[in-house]
Design a protein around this motif. Structure first.
Motif, PDB file in Angstrom:
ATOM      1  N   HIS A 196     113.077  49.882 -33.316  1.00 33.63           N
ATOM      2  CA  HIS A 196     111.969  49.481 -34.293  1.00 33.63           C
ATOM      3  C   HIS A 196     112.191  49.959 -35.343  1.00 33.63           C
ATOM      4  CE1 HIS A 196     109.054  46.243 -32.891  1.00 33.63           C
ATOM      5  NE2 HIS A 196     110.105  46.194 -31.904  1.00 33.63           N
ATOM      6  N   GLU A 197     112.446  50.216 -36.502  1.00 35.09           N
ATOM      7  CA  GLU A 197     112.805  51.363 -37.151  1.00 35.09           C
ATOM      8  C   GLU A 197     111.859  51.455 -38.579  1.00 35.09           C
ATOM      9  OE1 GLU A 197     116.638  51.259 -38.066  1.00 35.09           O
ATOM     10  OE2 GLU A 197     116.800  52.474 -36.729  1.00 35.09           O
ATOM     11  N   PRO A 198     111.067  52.374 -39.167  1.00 33.65           N
ATOM     12  CA  PRO A 198     110.165  51.643 -40.209  1.00 33.65           C
ATOM     13  C   PRO A 198     110.145  51.115 -41.317  1.00 33.65           C
ATOM     14  CG  PRO A 198     110.077  54.351 -40.413  1.00 33.65           C
ATOM     15  CD  PRO A 198     111.478  53.564 -39.441  1.00 33.65           C
ATOM     16  N   GLY A 199     109.676  50.179 -41.472  1.00 36.55           N
ATOM     17  CA  GLY A 199     110.106  48.091 -41.971  1.00 36.55           C
ATOM     18  C   GLY A 199     111.039  47.056 -41.766  1.00 36.55           C
ATOM     19  N   VAL A 200     111.872  47.697 -40.407  1.00 36.09           N
ATOM     20  CA  VAL A 200     112.783  46.176 -39.736  1.00 36.09           C
ATOM     21  C   VAL A 200     112.547  46.825 -38.568  1.00 36.09           C
ATOM     22  CG1 VAL A 200     114.162  46.639 -42.205  1.00 36.09           C
ATOM     23  CG2 VAL A 200     114.351  48.536 -39.844  1.00 36.09           C
ATOM     24  N   ILE A 201     112.596  45.364 -37.839  1.00 31.95           N
ATOM     25  CA  ILE A 201     112.833  45.285 -36.239  1.00 31.95           C
ATOM     26  C   ILE A 201     114.684  44.554 -36.274  1.00 31.95           C
ATOM     27  CG2 ILE A 201     112.666  44.190 -34.278  1.00 31.95           C
ATOM     28  CD1 ILE A 201     109.776  43.689 -35.745  1.00 31.95           C
ATOM     29  N   LEU A 202     115.689  45.473 -35.358  1.00 35.49           N
ATOM     30  CA  LEU A 202     116.817  45.275 -35.012  1.00 35.49           C
ATOM     31  C   LEU A 202     116.628  44.389 -33.831  1.00 35.49           C
ATOM     32  CD1 LEU A 202     118.481  48.730 -36.443  1.00 35.49           C
ATOM     33  CD2 LEU A 202     118.421  46.611 -37.142  1.00 35.49           C
ATOM     34  N   HIS A 203     117.589  43.487 -33.892  1.00 37.22           N
ATOM     35  CA  HIS A 203     118.138  42.941 -32.519  1.00 37.22           C
ATOM     36  C   HIS A 203     119.191  43.156 -31.464  1.00 37.22           C
ATOM     37  CE1 HIS A 203     113.948  41.301 -32.251  1.00 37.22           C
ATOM     38  NE2 HIS A 203     113.438  40.851 -33.137  1.00 37.22           N
ATOM     39  N   GLY A 204     119.620  43.015 -30.848  1.00 39.88           N
ATOM     40  CA  GLY A 204     121.415  43.197 -30.176  1.00 39.88           C
ATOM     41  C   GLY A 204     121.150  42.424 -28.588  1.00 39.88           C
TER      42      GLY A 204
END
Length: 503
Positions: A196-204
């Motif tokens: 979780h970063e400001p404005g986005v969610i990264l999935h891996g």
């Protein structure tokens, strides 16, 4: 900062001290005696000799010298008792914060109506769970989640502190990576990382081993992550629609253990931190008490010949529920054939006083009063007296509210933003005003007596007295009640300036 691209140790090495401490607190919180024995080396399940480990140096020897590290002798049943006071501590902390739902208010009426719906949809239960987890592990994460196939609204989700890798900047959470194991086979481990970063969610998705993260693989490789493959963009991210970070971290209390470790000092402190030796001593005290009860059973020592014969060559036997409990095998010729009664003393008062003192010390060290947990009698008391008796608990509650209020406001604002973006409804996402209700309510009779004294002294208006008795009412409810009281008591006099007639 993107998700990892190279193989690395997992979890990262810098988190090991915190994860080890959280594992210890989690073991005490679980209340499982088997886990306690495994943690402190007191189990005899085929591992190294626990008795020999007690003479070792370092961490292994120190843990083995705890009472829970004392091994059970071969052939004997385990007689150790565990008092689940750790669970009582963490549950009591959650009750102090969220025994009553906090009051959430926003300015827009449409948003307020939707917020009330979201709050009634299990939010209080989530907050209570999160508060208990945070008290046990030193902190907890809250994030908004949604699934259009499950519900027509988003909800709050609590993530335990030992399942996140936080990044702090100037004492505030700037990013966090959650992970979970989604598959294991033939020594291979698949982990889902959610950053979780400001404005986005990264999935891996990563395929590695027990101690290594491994290499990134497509999200479609595991059923648990396949649904995210259709949602992420080319960068593997999902926009949240919220400008800030959609995750908050609520530390339980200020950390003492890791204050000199920059990457760990913001993680917070568990209510169980520092009281583990006292809880170990409490378990030893209760086990000793129960041992006295077992040894205090009346015994009659008799010769074997007095017991029940099982036939030639098969010896004799006895029933442990009978008075003749144990036999002595000796020759009858010239021997002492008398019956000996054995009765050991049960030290009830000594054990009780020791246990009570340990419990009080545990509660005091954790920041609570004994009255919060039912110690000190059940005599009736006014709210003022209750607050005075539980002052230490109320002080601890106040410190925790200082951390919960701003974090809860931020995550609810993120929740409303997700709701507007995914489900619509014309909302105006905004940060709510949060008011925690009093955990101690005034007795109605005491309130009535106070208001009566104020009325006799002509020291308060009708409006003030109504607000005193009903602090939960809004202005419209108060004004309506004031009007009814004044009409019933003949105090409502028309204003001559409004009727156009002079008296």
């Amino acid at each position: 900062m993107p998700l990892p691209t190279d193989d690395m140790a997992w979890p990262p090495h810098h988190l090991k001290p915190a994860l080890d401490a959280m594992h210890t607190w989690d073991t005490w919180w679980s209340g499982d005696p088997d886990r306690l024995e495994v943690l402190y080396g007191g189990s005899t399940g085929g591992g190294p000799d626990p008795k020999r480990l007690q003479y070792s140096g370092g961490v292994v020897g120190r843990l083995a010298r705890w009472w829970w590290g004392t091994p059970t002798a071969p052939g004997e049943r385990r007689t150790k008792l565990h008092v689940p006071i750790a669970g009582d501590l963490c549950g009591g902390s959650a009750d102090l914060l969220f025994s009553e739902p906090p009051k959430l208010t926003v300015e827009d009426d449409t948003t307020q109506a939707r917020l009330d719906e979201l709050a009634d949809d299990g939010m209080l239960a989530t907050l209570q769970t999160a508060a208990e987890v945070g008290a046990a592990l030193g902190g907890v994460y809250l994030r908004p989640v949604y699934d259009v196939d499950l519900a027509d609204r988003p909800w709050l989700d609590a993530v335990h502190a030992d399942r996140g890798i936080p990044e702090f900047q100037w004492g505030r959470l700037s990013a966090v990576t959650f992970w979970r194991v989604v598959g294991e086979q033939d020594g291979q481990v698949w982990r889902h990382l959610e950053r979780h970063e400001p404005g986005v969610i990264l999935h891996g998705l990563y395929q590695g081993t027990k101690d290594k993260l491994g290499r990134p693989v497509p999200l479609e490789d595991q059923p648990a992550t396949a649904a995210f493959a259709a949602l992420v963009n080319t960068d593997g991210a999902i926009p949240t629609g919220y400008e800030g970070l959609d995750v908050v971290y609520i530390p339980n209390q200020s950390s003492r253990r890791w204050r000199c470790k920059p990457k760990l000092q913001e993680l917070g402190r568990s209510d169980l931190d520092g009281v583990e030796p006292l809880m170990d001593a409490l378990d030893e005290t209760y086990s000793s008490w129960m041992r006295d009860l077992r040894l205090g059973k009346g015994r009659i020592v008799v010769p074997d010949s007095y017991l029940q014969s099982n036939g030639p060559g098969r010896g004799s036997s006895w029933n442990p529920d009978q008075e003749a409990f144990a036999g002595l095998n000796h020759l009858n010729r010239g021997g002492d054939m008398t019956l000996t009664v054995a009765q050991f003393q049960v030290r009830v008062s000594e054990h009780q006083q020791t246990a009570e003192d340990l419990v009080n010390q545990i509660l005091r060290s954790a920041g609570y009063s004994g009255q919060t947990f039912g110690l000190g009698g059940d005599a009736a008391a006014t709210a003022t007296e209750v607050v005075a008796r539980e002052r230490r608990s109320m002080t601890t509650r106040g410190r925790k509210i200082l951390r919960w209020r701003p974090a809860l406001g931020q995550v609810i604002e993120a929740l409303l933003t997700v709701d507007q973006q995914v489900f619509g409804g014309g909302l105006k996402p905004q940060r709510p005003t949060i008011e925690f209700e009093d955990s101690v309510q005034e007795d109605p009779l005491s309130l009535a007596n106070t208001v009566n004294v104020l009325a006799q002294a002509t020291a308060a208006s009708v409006d003030t007295k109504v607000r005193w008795v009903h602090p939960e009412w809004n202005d419209d409810q108060v004004q309506a009640e004031v009007g009814r009281i004044m009409r019933e008591n003949g105090m409502s006099v028309p204003d001559p300036m409004q009727t156009g007639e002079l008296p």
